[in-house]
Design a protein around this motif. Structure first.
Motif, PDB file in Angstrom:
ATOM      1  N   UNK A 161      10.745 -36.287   9.626  1.00  0.00           N
ATOM      2  CA  UNK A 161       9.613 -36.240  10.551  1.00  0.00           C
ATOM      3  C   UNK A 161       8.988 -34.852  10.632  1.00  0.00           C
ATOM      4  N   UNK A 162       7.778 -34.802  11.132  1.00  0.00           N
ATOM      5  CA  UNK A 162       7.082 -33.537  11.369  1.00  0.00           C
ATOM      6  C   UNK A 162       6.692 -33.469  12.843  1.00  0.00           C
ATOM      7  N   UNK A 163       6.750 -32.272  13.400  1.00  0.00           N
ATOM      8  CA  UNK A 163       6.498 -32.069  14.824  1.00  0.00           C
ATOM      9  C   UNK A 163       5.049 -32.374  15.186  1.00  0.00           C
ATOM     10  N   UNK A 190       3.297 -17.850  13.500  1.00  0.00           N
ATOM     11  CA  UNK A 190       2.291 -18.884  13.716  1.00  0.00           C
ATOM     12  C   UNK A 190       2.661 -20.109  12.891  1.00  0.00           C
ATOM     13  N   UNK A 191       2.527 -21.277  13.497  1.00  0.00           N
ATOM     14  CA  UNK A 191       2.852 -22.533  12.832  1.00  0.00           C
ATOM     15  C   UNK A 191       1.654 -23.470  12.922  1.00  0.00           C
ATOM     16  N   UNK A 192       1.281 -24.042  11.763  1.00  0.00           N
ATOM     17  CA  UNK A 192       0.231 -25.054  11.704  1.00  0.00           C
ATOM     18  C   UNK A 192       0.769 -26.228  10.884  1.00  0.00           C
ATOM     19  N   UNK A 193       0.442 -27.457  11.284  1.00  0.00           N
ATOM     20  CA  UNK A 193       0.833 -28.596  10.455  1.00  0.00           C
ATOM     21  C   UNK A 193      -0.205 -29.713  10.522  1.00  0.00           C
ATOM     22  N   UNK A 194      -0.030 -30.711   9.687  1.00  0.00           N
ATOM     23  CA  UNK A 194      -1.010 -31.788   9.573  1.00  0.00           C
ATOM     24  C   UNK A 194      -0.916 -32.804  10.705  1.00  0.00           C
ATOM     25  N   UNK A 195       0.029 -32.612  11.636  1.00  0.00           N
ATOM     26  CA  UNK A 195       0.079 -33.444  12.841  1.00  0.00           C
ATOM     27  C   UNK A 195      -0.747 -32.830  13.968  1.00  0.00           C
ATOM     28  N   UNK A 221       7.715 -25.670  15.622  1.00  0.00           N
ATOM     29  CA  UNK A 221       6.736 -25.759  16.693  1.00  0.00           C
ATOM     30  C   UNK A 221       7.215 -26.550  17.902  1.00  0.00           C
ATOM     31  N   UNK A 222       8.472 -26.955  17.905  1.00  0.00           N
ATOM     32  CA  UNK A 222       9.014 -27.710  19.040  1.00  0.00           C
ATOM     33  C   UNK A 222       9.238 -26.784  20.232  1.00  0.00           C
ATOM     34  N   UNK A 223       8.845 -27.202  21.439  1.00  0.00           N
ATOM     35  CA  UNK A 223       9.022 -26.365  22.630  1.00  0.00           C
ATOM     36  C   UNK A 223      10.484 -25.983  22.836  1.00  0.00           C
ATOM     37  N   UNK A 233      23.568 -28.236  17.987  1.00  0.00           N
ATOM     38  CA  UNK A 233      22.193 -27.765  17.865  1.00  0.00           C
ATOM     39  C   UNK A 233      21.484 -28.574  16.782  1.00  0.00           C
ATOM     40  N   UNK A 234      20.254 -29.009  17.073  1.00  0.00           N
ATOM     41  CA  UNK A 234      19.529 -29.863  16.131  1.00  0.00           C
ATOM     42  C   UNK A 234      18.107 -29.356  15.895  1.00  0.00           C
ATOM     43  N   UNK A 235      17.564 -29.712  14.746  1.00  0.00           N
ATOM     44  CA  UNK A 235      16.129 -29.642  14.533  1.00  0.00           C
ATOM     45  C   UNK A 235      15.606 -31.075  14.555  1.00  0.00           C
ATOM     46  N   UNK A 236      14.337 -31.264  14.255  1.00  0.00           N
ATOM     47  CA  UNK A 236      13.752 -32.605  14.366  1.00  0.00           C
ATOM     48  C   UNK A 236      14.415 -33.583  13.397  1.00  0.00           C
ATOM     49  N   UNK A 237      14.640 -33.131  12.159  1.00  0.00           N
ATOM     50  CA  UNK A 237      15.242 -34.029  11.163  1.00  0.00           C
ATOM     51  C   UNK A 237      16.614 -34.519  11.588  1.00  0.00           C
TER      52      UNK A 237
END
Length: 447
Positions: free
Chosen positions: A98-100, A155-160, A293-295, A311-315
């Motif tokens: 997944x993407x944020x 800085x983070x930018x994504x297609x979502x 980019x997750x809060x 501890x986790x990331x989105x994936x």
């Protein structure tokens, strides 16, 4: 004109045609480093960096590429490279990474640049060496000292639709004097981490640094045996560093963590409480959002000795059906991983003097590990064998400094054998934050 945003919009349009998602992480900063040796300026270095890292998601596959050239053409080339890398490493895994998506986060006002005259910065750098040399005649030299002024951004930018940035600035200084008495030489050190120039106190840093060197002069060998141990607030963070990989859900998923399957179980002493806290301003790993980019959020890891979370990331929160703790960690040139922010051990109620007096007989106060973590710790078993220095106490009275010994044990046994914790943290500027910790017993190989 926001040329970065324009460039990314062009990349996003191409990614849509290619049927993939893309994320761009840009980080960098500025730094000024000053240092004196033998009362003469020997370091004057000013640097500015910025790097963009592109991550392309194609189902279960990820492709990465990075560039230090932020022109529109270079960024598009980097996207194409990341896209091709994602195609090359295609996985048969049916899981879709997944993407944020955009989400509100807590703003943090840590970027407050100051106009400080160069002369004043030079005075700080010079004072760090000069004051150490003046404080004690046994200080022969100050091999390491320096002052740094820095700022950083991400800085983070994504297609979502994510587009967010965080900046901070800070001042860092350190000095490490070498003291000599007879044939014995010992090195100490201390430093500062502040966000305002007027908070710098070179007198205090020099005084502590010199004391941290001369107090070890006259050290004797510690006799081999088992002793109760007080791990100093400067030392216990090394124990936390040993735990880091075990707390990562990715390591758990790959069967590399000794804490796999232990959620909800009592792993440590009921005195042990540990949180991951990205909002702890005395820590160096402060941030409003993670590398996806997750809060940011505060996460309880241990509560009264019970393991509460990985501890986790989105994936890995999705892959393992775990709470999302917003601990994605990567730089522009590295792949996605999981990492902590500020790991903070809750304080106890005892002073250091009380901890050293609790056990009848002898207690060792370890104040310094003299070998590197990787040389003395085996990640696969948790076993540790660390060269160290410190002080020997008997019935609360200091008998003097001790050295030339190795302390051994297992990191999970250390957590289990915590008896009490101190009531004071070390100076600000670390991401691993702990008080003094009394351990029931550890094995020592000495003279």
């Amino acid at each position: 004109m926001d040329t970065i945003k324009q460039s990314f919009q062009t990349i996003a349009a191409q990614a849509k045609q290619d049927g993939v998602k893309v994320e761009m992480l840009i980080s960098g900063g500025e730094s000024l480093d000053l240092g004196f040796q033998k009362m003469k300026l020997n370091t004057f270095e000013s640097t500015q960096t910025q790097t963009a890292g592109l991550r392309v998601l194609m189902g279960a596959s990820q492709g990465y590429a990075y560039t230090e050239n932020l022109s529109a053409e270079a960024l598009m080339r980097t996207y194409n490279e990341a896209f091709n890398n994602a195609k090359t490493v295609q996985s048969e895994d049916k899981f879709e990474i997944p993407m944020m998506k955009p989400a509100a986060y807590q703003a943090m006002n840590l970027f407050n640049p100051e106009e400080i005259e160069m002369e004043k910065k030079m005075e700080v750098a010079k004072a760090l060496e000069e004051k150490c040399l003046a404080l004690d005649s046994r200080v022969q030299a100050v091999p390491y000292s320096g002052f740094s002024q820095g700022s950083s951004f991400m800085r983070i930018l994504n297609t979502e639709g994510v587009d967010q940035e965080f900046k901070q600035n800070y001042y860092v200084g350190r000095t490490a004097p070498l003291a000599k008495e007879g044939e014995m030489s010992k090195m100490g050190g201390d430093g500062f981490f502040v966000r305002s120039f007027d908070k710098i106190n070179t007198d205090e840093v020099a005084r502590t640094s010199v004391n941290n060197a001369v107090k070890y002069l006259g050290a004797t060998k510690l006799k081999t045996g088992n002793y109760p141990v007080v791990l100093d607030r400067k030392v216990f963070p090394t124990v936390l560093a040993m735990l880091l990989s075990y707390l990562s859900a990715k390591e758990v998923h790959e069967n590399k963590s000794l804490l796999k399957g232990r959620i909800g179980q009592k792993v440590a002493s009921d005195k042990f409480n540990l949180v991951d806290d990205p909002f702890e301003l005395s820590g160096s790993s402060v941030r409003p959002f993670d590398s996806e980019g997750a809060p940011s959020q505060k996460t309880v890891l241990f509560e009264n000795g019970v393991l509460k979370n990985y501890l986790t990331n989105l994936e890995y929160s999705k892959r393992m059906n775990l709470p999302h703790t917003a601990n994605a960690s990567r730089g522009p040139s590295s792949p996605m991983d999981i990492g902590p922010t500020n790991l903070v051990v809750a304080k106890g109620s005892k002073t250091q003097e009380q901890l050293l007096s609790l056990n009848p007989g002898q207690t060792v106060h370890i104040t310094k590990f003299t070998g590197g973590l990787h040389a003395g710790f085996k990640d696969s078993t948790g076993d540790l064998s660390m060269p160290a220095e410190g002080f020997l106490y008997e019935n609360g009275k200091c008998l003097g400094p001790v050295d030339q010994f190795v302390v051994s044990g297992n990191v999970l046994d250390v957590l289990r054998d915590i008896v009490e914790l101190g009531d004071t943290y070390d100076r600000p500027g670390r991401s691993l934050i702990a008080p003094d910790v009394l351990i029931k017993s550890m094995s020592f190989a000495g003279g």
